[in-house]
Motif scaffolding. Structure first.
Motif, PDB file in Angstrom:
ATOM      1  N   PHE A 138      -7.254 -47.592 -16.189  1.00 35.60           N
ATOM      2  CA  PHE A 138      -6.645 -46.651 -17.130  1.00 35.60           C
ATOM      3  C   PHE A 138      -7.637 -46.182 -18.194  1.00 35.60           C
ATOM      4  O   PHE A 138      -7.338 -45.261 -18.946  1.00 35.60           O
ATOM      5  N   LYS A 139      -8.787 -46.830 -18.276  1.00 34.02           N
ATOM      6  CA  LYS A 139      -9.760 -46.470 -19.299  1.00 34.02           C
ATOM      7  C   LYS A 139     -10.230 -45.010 -19.214  1.00 34.02           C
ATOM      8  O   LYS A 139     -10.355 -44.345 -20.239  1.00 34.02           O
ATOM      9  N   PRO A 140     -10.530 -44.484 -18.012  1.00 35.92           N
ATOM     10  CA  PRO A 140     -10.971 -43.085 -17.963  1.00 35.92           C
ATOM     11  C   PRO A 140      -9.959 -42.084 -18.518  1.00 35.92           C
ATOM     12  O   PRO A 140     -10.332 -40.987 -18.933  1.00 35.92           O
ATOM     13  N   LEU A 141      -8.667 -42.449 -18.538  1.00 34.88           N
ATOM     14  CA  LEU A 141      -7.668 -41.536 -19.091  1.00 34.88           C
ATOM     15  C   LEU A 141      -7.916 -41.248 -20.563  1.00 34.88           C
ATOM     16  O   LEU A 141      -7.590 -40.168 -21.063  1.00 34.88           O
ATOM     17  N   SER A 142      -8.489 -42.222 -21.266  1.00 34.28           N
ATOM     18  CA  SER A 142      -8.699 -42.042 -22.699  1.00 34.28           C
ATOM     19  C   SER A 142      -9.688 -40.919 -23.003  1.00 34.28           C
ATOM     20  O   SER A 142      -9.672 -40.346 -24.090  1.00 34.28           O
ATOM     21  N   ILE A 143     -10.549 -40.594 -22.030  1.00 35.56           N
ATOM     22  CA  ILE A 143     -11.490 -39.484 -22.237  1.00 35.56           C
ATOM     23  C   ILE A 143     -10.726 -38.181 -22.391  1.00 35.56           C
ATOM     24  O   ILE A 143     -10.980 -37.392 -23.306  1.00 35.56           O
ATOM     25  N   LEU A 144      -9.780 -37.950 -21.482  1.00 32.68           N
ATOM     26  CA  LEU A 144      -8.989 -36.731 -21.563  1.00 32.68           C
ATOM     27  C   LEU A 144      -8.117 -36.719 -22.819  1.00 32.68           C
ATOM     28  O   LEU A 144      -7.961 -35.684 -23.468  1.00 32.68           O
TER      29      LEU A 144
END
Length: 335
Positions: free
Chosen positions: A269-275
């Motif tokens: 779920f970490k990559p979601l924080s980029i968006l």
């Protein structure tokens, strides 16, 4: 019936994990706000985790009263302490990294987290991979796509990330260190939860350990600045209380998710924080949306759902296999 309960639980975990990424970006933004006003990142850690621990005390009391828990042995406390020590180092690196750079870079650097967690989980045999299984292929390709998408979001913002400004480079290095340490912490968290299945108690002990370590480091770093510990009764105090509350809720949800889905699911779920960070800074700070954010966002979304599909199909197959498998029958002694 069992399959329906599994879907409901998985839906709750999925929703909670997405919400924690929103809260994580919010915490990073609050940390950047208070450190930009001159407050030390070490002091921010001490105060926020002190507030968070106070909020968890009544929950831990009710947790002990409402359910039977295994005894807090020295082995369990050691694992909780180790978890707190690793996360302490990660948070010190992360909060200082945000001070030197930005919440958006913090979210962008989180793309190293799934890769290291996935590799470590395979090394420690917490995750099984078989090239012949489509679920394993989906998880591997999904992880790679998420990381590539995160890198596209980061590197396509070229003029800023290629800057030679030393603070940005230092911030990026500290943030990378933070997410590598967090990869280790997810594995320790999973092992700790298998021995002591109480998210509130594990989070409380973990918070207290971070508080003690950060207080010790802060006294060393800020020993010559007596004003470093003074908190103004304005938005700074509100930000510290909110950071403590959000961090506590964040780790409670993480320990709960790890106990049911494993550390690799958590890290995806970490990559979601980029968006989320890109959208937040665009709305609240009027930053420009680059084409790389859109391209990277599509890659992240595809990889994200590939991993979710692989994990869900594996869980469903294991559940159906346990339900449908007939009891073992022994051959008669006399035929």
């Amino acid at each position: 019936m069992a399959e329906g309960r599994l879907c409901t639980r998985d839906g709750l975990i999925l929703t909670a994990m997405v919400l924690t990424e929103f809260s994580n970006v919010g915490v990073n933004t609050l940390v950047k706000s208070v450190t930009s006003k001159g407050l030390s990142p070490f002091v921010v850690l001490v105060y926020s985790y002190a507030f968070g621990s106070l909020l968890l005390l009544p929950l831990a009391f009710f947790s002990f009263r409402s359910r039977s828990l295994p005894p807090l042995t020295s082995s369990v406390l050691y694992k909780m302490g180790l978890l707190g020590l690793i996360v302490s180092a990660a948070q010190i690196a992360g909060y200082n990294g945000i001070k030197y750079s930005s919440p958006t870079l913090s979210s962008a650097m989180s793309n190293v987290n799934p890769a290291f967690t996935f590799i470590l989980a395979i090394i420690f045999r917490m995750e099984k991979i078989s090239i012949r299984k489509e679920t394993s292929v989906a998880k591997v390709l999904g992880t790679l796509l998420s990381i590539i998408g995160a890198l596209v979001v980061t590197l396509y913002h070229g003029p800023v990330l290629m800057s030679s400004h030393s603070d940005w480079v230092i911030g990026g290095g500290l943030l990378a260190l933070q997410y590598i340490l967090l990869s280790f912490s997810y594995l320790v968290m999973a092992h700790t939860m298998s021995r002591y299945p109480s998210t509130v108690v594990v989070t409380l002990v973990h918070n207290v350990c971070i508080l003690i370590v950060c207080a010790f480091v802060s006294l060393l770093v800020e020993k010559d600045d007596s004003k470093a510990w003074i908190i103004r009764f304005d938005v700074t105090l509100i930000s510290l209380v909110a950071t403590g509350a959000l961090n506590s809720a964040y780790y409670i949800i993480h320990t709960w998710a790890v106990s049911h889905k494993g550390p690799v699911y958590l890290s995806m779920f970490k990559p979601l924080s980029i968006l989320i960070a890109a959208a937040s800074t665009t709305i609240f700070l009027n930053e420009t949306i680059y084409l790389g954010i859109l391209i990277g966002g599509v890659l992240i979304a595809i990889g994200f759902y590939m991993v979710l599909w692989g994990k869900a199909k594996e869980a469903k197959g294991e559940l159906l296999g346990s339900i449908e498998s007939p009891p073992s029958q022994k051959a008669p002694l006399l035929g």
